[in-house]
Each structure stands twice: as structure tokens, then as C-alpha cells.
Design a protein around this motif. Structure first.
Motif, PDB file in Angstrom:
ATOM      1  N   GLY A   4       0.799  -1.219   0.000  1.00 25.23           N
ATOM      2  CA  GLY A   4       0.000   0.000   0.000  1.00 25.23           C
ATOM      3  C   GLY A   4       0.829   1.266   0.000  1.00 25.23           C
ATOM      4  N   SER A   5       2.034   1.225  -0.577  1.00 28.21           N
ATOM      5  CA  SER A   5       2.873   2.413  -0.563  1.00 28.21           C
ATOM      6  C   SER A   5       2.300   3.474  -1.486  1.00 28.21           C
ATOM      7  N   ARG A   6       2.659   4.735  -1.227  1.00 32.55           N
ATOM      8  CA  ARG A   6       2.176   5.835  -2.060  1.00 32.55           C
ATOM      9  C   ARG A   6       2.675   5.688  -3.485  1.00 32.55           C
ATOM     10  N   ALA A   7       3.922   5.227  -3.635  1.00 36.57           N
ATOM     11  CA  ALA A   7       4.472   5.072  -4.986  1.00 36.57           C
ATOM     12  C   ALA A   7       3.636   4.103  -5.800  1.00 36.57           C
ATOM     13  N   ALA A   8       3.224   2.987  -5.182  1.00 35.48           N
ATOM     14  CA  ALA A   8       2.412   2.015  -5.906  1.00 35.48           C
ATOM     15  C   ALA A   8       1.032   2.591  -6.210  1.00 35.48           C
ATOM     16  N   ALA A   9       0.472   3.328  -5.248  1.00 36.00           N
ATOM     17  CA  ALA A   9      -0.876   3.849  -5.435  1.00 36.00           C
ATOM     18  C   ALA A   9      -0.935   4.900  -6.529  1.00 36.00           C
ATOM     19  N   ASP A  10       0.155   5.605  -6.771  1.00 31.13           N
ATOM     20  CA  ASP A  10       0.158   6.699  -7.726  1.00 31.13           C
ATOM     21  C   ASP A  10       0.581   6.271  -9.129  1.00 31.13           C
ATOM     22  N   ARG A  11       0.959   5.020  -9.315  1.00 31.16           N
ATOM     23  CA  ARG A  11       1.482   4.598 -10.615  1.00 31.16           C
ATOM     24  C   ARG A  11       0.343   4.394 -11.613  1.00 31.16           C
ATOM     25  N   ALA A  12       0.602   4.723 -12.878  1.00 30.42           N
ATOM     26  CA  ALA A  12      -0.367   4.530 -13.947  1.00 30.42           C
ATOM     27  C   ALA A  12       0.294   3.777 -15.095  1.00 30.42           C
ATOM     28  N   GLY A  13      -0.526   3.070 -15.846  1.00 29.94           N
ATOM     29  CA  GLY A  13      -0.050   2.388 -17.033  1.00 29.94           C
ATOM     30  C   GLY A  13      -1.180   2.327 -18.045  1.00 29.94           C
ATOM     31  N   PHE A  14      -0.960   1.624 -19.143  1.00 25.65           N
ATOM     32  CA  PHE A  14      -2.015   1.495 -20.139  1.00 25.65           C
ATOM     33  C   PHE A  14      -2.170   0.031 -20.527  1.00 25.65           C
ATOM     34  N   VAL A  15      -3.380  -0.314 -20.955  1.00 27.78           N
ATOM     35  CA  VAL A  15      -3.665  -1.608 -21.552  1.00 27.78           C
ATOM     36  C   VAL A  15      -4.391  -1.338 -22.866  1.00 27.78           C
ATOM     37  N   GLY A  16      -4.438  -2.327 -23.743  1.00 22.07           N
ATOM     38  CA  GLY A  16      -5.125  -2.140 -25.008  1.00 22.07           C
ATOM     39  C   GLY A  16      -4.283  -2.580 -26.181  1.00 22.07           C
ATOM     40  N   ALA A  17      -4.388  -1.864 -27.275  1.00 28.08           N
ATOM     41  CA  ALA A  17      -3.736  -2.271 -28.515  1.00 28.08           C
ATOM     42  C   ALA A  17      -3.095  -1.076 -29.203  1.00 28.08           C
ATOM     43  N   ALA A  18      -2.014  -1.344 -29.929  1.00 28.49           N
ATOM     44  CA  ALA A  18      -1.359  -0.308 -30.736  1.00 28.49           C
ATOM     45  C   ALA A  18      -0.787  -0.950 -31.991  1.00 28.49           C
ATOM     46  N   ARG A  19      -0.854  -0.226 -33.087  1.00 29.63           N
ATOM     47  CA  ARG A  19      -0.220  -0.666 -34.326  1.00 29.63           C
ATOM     48  C   ARG A  19       1.061   0.137 -34.513  1.00 29.63           C
ATOM     49  N   VAL A  20       2.169  -0.571 -34.646  1.00 31.03           N
ATOM     50  CA  VAL A  20       3.491   0.045 -34.802  1.00 31.03           C
ATOM     51  C   VAL A  20       3.985  -0.282 -36.208  1.00 31.03           C
ATOM     52  N   VAL A  21       4.431   0.742 -36.937  1.00 33.98           N
ATOM     53  CA  VAL A  21       4.753   0.561 -38.357  1.00 33.98           C
ATOM     54  C   VAL A  21       6.069   1.227 -38.704  1.00 33.98           C
ATOM     55  N   LEU A  22       6.630   0.751 -39.808  1.00 38.61           N
ATOM     56  CA  LEU A  22       7.733   1.457 -40.464  1.00 38.61           C
ATOM     57  C   LEU A  22       7.126   2.494 -41.397  1.00 38.61           C
ATOM     58  N   ALA A  23       7.421   3.756 -41.152  1.00 32.30           N
ATOM     59  CA  ALA A  23       6.878   4.818 -41.998  1.00 32.30           C
ATOM     60  C   ALA A  23       7.524   4.742 -43.378  1.00 32.30           C
ATOM     61  N   ALA A  24       6.700   4.577 -44.419  1.00 34.41           N
ATOM     62  CA  ALA A  24       7.214   4.315 -45.761  1.00 34.41           C
ATOM     63  C   ALA A  24       8.121   5.432 -46.264  1.00 34.41           C
ATOM     64  N   PRO A  55      17.344  -2.343 -45.725  1.00 38.12           N
ATOM     65  CA  PRO A  55      17.003  -3.751 -45.435  1.00 38.12           C
ATOM     66  C   PRO A  55      17.391  -4.170 -44.019  1.00 38.12           C
ATOM     67  N   ALA A  56      18.442  -3.577 -43.478  1.00 39.18           N
ATOM     68  CA  ALA A  56      18.820  -3.903 -42.104  1.00 39.18           C
ATOM     69  C   ALA A  56      17.756  -3.441 -41.121  1.00 39.18           C
ATOM     70  N   CYS A  57      17.182  -2.263 -41.382  1.00 42.40           N
ATOM     71  CA  CYS A  57      16.107  -1.772 -40.517  1.00 42.40           C
ATOM     72  C   CYS A  57      14.871  -2.661 -40.617  1.00 42.40           C
ATOM     73  N   GLU A  58      14.552  -3.106 -41.809  1.00 40.76           N
ATOM     74  CA  GLU A  58      13.395  -3.991 -41.978  1.00 40.76           C
ATOM     75  C   GLU A  58      13.602  -5.303 -41.226  1.00 40.76           C
ATOM     76  N   GLU A  59      14.809  -5.850 -41.310  1.00 39.85           N
ATOM     77  CA  GLU A  59      15.100  -7.112 -40.622  1.00 39.85           C
ATOM     78  C   GLU A  59      15.022  -6.956 -39.107  1.00 39.85           C
TER      79      GLU A  59
END
Length: 304
Positions: free
Chosen positions: A203-223, A235-239
Motif C-alpha cells: 500500500g505504498s504511495r508510490a504504488a498507489a500513484d502509478r499509472a499504465g495502459f492496456v489495449g492495442a497499438a499498431r506500430v509501423v515502419l513509416a514508408a 534492409p537492415a532496418c526492416e530485418e
């Protein structure tokens, strides 16, 4: 090699339905220290990641963990393992195993677009500032550090620098969550995950104040940005983009992945629509969010 293990958790009563993530971290230490790497407790960098405890439709409990080094984890496969969650004895029964060598991750089918399903609260840190949104440069840098700790070949620094300039988030469907709470979340066709959102059960304050996210994200290589790279770097970046994204299904993303945070599934998204999340409330009813489309996943889910 990176290995994802699906375990059934059998426990006597009483059993906390949503144990704090630090308890699951301790259970993973028991599993791997006793049966794989006895010296692991002295390691500053823990060679595993931990998923949340999930309740299956039949009422049983499922837990997934991953092992990252090339060292084999055969001692924990095909046998039951005894452990404790706090003071409660539990039996861990391996049911399914999925693994890919670092070489295979680099040689996997290349994609310029990936969907990440964040199944437990996720956050990042940049220069001491906590981020509750997916930040591609920070995410890739964290994955590269984990890769370099365990893989036989490191991510080239020039490639990582180029990736930070050409990778972007194309779509999100996220929800901010606070710590010290219990939520039931369903992603895709899997069972609802009962997630206790805290790093600390004191029950520490640090734990009580922490936030995060759940859900989905699409991550892409910008053409356009990718085309601006020279013929050797492109090609090295693609690999390496593909290798690190597939690796995220084993290593997790963000902070505290050894304690159950940043657990994610990864899907190549080139051929399908954006996979949105589906939330399930405490009553078990679906929200109005769309059901995600199917697609080949790097992970293998347990049959339930």
C-alpha cells in the motif's frame, strides 16, 4: 532460446484470486532458480518475464512466463513443479510451450506493420519521466537492451538509431489504468485476465500513484522515412524491426516486465485491419468495442 511457457496453476484454498504482481515475480524466481539456473538470484538482470494470472472459462487458472537466454529450460517442461504464492502452496503444470531461437526471430517473415496487444499495465521511462503511451524509440531501445543481454549477436547501434527515426505508432486503442485496483480484461478470443494492478502489496504511495495502459497499438515502419535511408541501412532496418517486434512477445515491453507488467502479444498486421481490444466488465458482459480480427500470432495460446 526465447521460450514462452503456459502453465496451469493449481492451489489449495484459501487462494488470493488476484495476487500482487510481486508475488508472481517471486513464483517465477522459485521456478527458474530451483530448476534451471540456481545462480539466477545473484543476477542483476533477471532472464525471464512474467505474465498476469488468468482465469479460464472453466474456472482454472493459467499463467504464462518466458525464459530469454539460449540456455535450455527443459528441466521445467513436462513435469509438475511445486511453489508458493505468499504462504499458499501451488502446483505449476506445464501445458504448452512455444519457442524461437534468436536466429529464427531475425529470419522470421518480415513485416512493416505489427499489432501489439498489451495484456497487462504497461509504461515506459525516458530521462526519469514516466510515459503512459507507447513511445517507439523508447520501446525499441528497451527491446534492444534485452536482446543484447541474451542474444549471440547485438542489434547494431546505427540500425537502432535509424529505427528510432522511421518507426511510428499508426493506431491505438488504449485505456489508462491505475495501480492498486483489480480489473477483468479480455483481449481477442482469450479468457478474461484478472489483473491486480500493483507492484507492491504494502500500500505504498508510490504504488498507489502509478499509472499504465492496456489495449492495442499498431506500430509501423513509416514508408516515406524508410525510403530516405540508404540501400544498405534500409534492409537492415526492416530485418531488425521485425526481429525486435517478434521478440516483444517473449521479452515484454516497458518497465517491470519481470513483475508481470508490459506483457503483450504480437501479430503481423500487413494483411488485416487494426486489432482493437475487447473489455469485459466484472459482470462478464462485453463492452461495445469491436472484436479483433484474426491473424497469425507469434504466441501459441493454450487450448481451453
Amino acid at each position: 532460446m526465447p521460450t514462452r511457457i503456459v502453465l496451469r496453476v493449481d492451489a489449495g484454498e484459501p487462494f488470493v484470486a488476484h495476487p500482487p504482481f510481486r508475488r508472481l515475480h517471486g513464483l517465477a524466481c522459485q521456478l527458474f532458480e530451483r530448476h534451471v539456473q540456481p545462480s539466477m538470484h545473484r543476477a542483476q538482470v533477471k532472464p525471464f518475464t512474467v505474465g498476469p494470472l488468468v482465469r479460464r472459462p472453466d474456472g482454472s487458472r493459467e499463467w504464462q512466463v518466458t525464459w530469454l537466454p539460449d540456455e535450455a529450460v527443459s528441466p521445467v517442461l513436462g513435469r509438475t513443479v511445486q511453489g508458493r504464492v505468499g504462504e499458499v502452496p501451488v502446483t505449476l503444470i506445464p501445458e504448452l510451450v512455444h519457442h524461437r531461437s534468436f536466429r529464427a526471430l531475425r529470419a522470421a517473415d518480415r513485416s512493416v506493420s505489427f499489432d501489439l496487444q498489451f495484456r497487462s499495465p504497461t509504461w515506459f521511462s525516458r530521462s526519469g519521466v514516466e510515459l503512459v503511451l507507447p513511445d517507439p524509440p523508447v520501446m525499441l531501445a528497451g527491446l534492444a537492451r534485452r536482446w543484447n543481454e541474451f542474444a549471440p549477436s547485438a542489434v547494431p547501434s546505427e540500425v537502432l538509431g535509424a529505427l528510432s527515426r522511421v518507426v511510428q505508432v499508426a493506431a491505438v486503442d488504449l485505456q489508462t489504468v491505475r495501480t492498486n485496483a483489480v480489473r477483468e480484461v479480455r483481449f481477442g478470443h482469450g479468457p478474461p485476465a484478472l489483473v491486480r494492478l500493483d507492484l507492491d502489496d504494502r500500500g505504498s504511495r508510490a504504488a498507489a500513484d502509478r499509472a499504465g495502459f492496456v489495449g492495442a497499438a499498431r506500430v509501423v515502419l513509416a514508408a516515406a522515412a524508410l525510403r530516405s535511408l540508404d540501400d544498405l541501412l534500409r534492409p537492415a532496418c526492416e530485418e531488425w524491426f521485425g526481429a525486435l517486434m517478434w521478440f516483444a512477445a517473449f521479452a515484454g515491453v516497458g518497465k517491470a516486465t519481470t513483475q508481470g507488467y508490459g506483457w503483450c502479444d504480437v501479430t503481423a498486421a500487413d494483411a488485416g485491419p487494426f486489432r482493437r481490444r475487447v473489455l469485459v466488465g466484472r459482470s462478464g458482459e462485453r463492452s461495445r468495442r469491436s472484436r479483433p480480427a484474426g491473424g497469425p500470432s507469434v504466441t501459441t495460446e493454450a487450448a481451453v
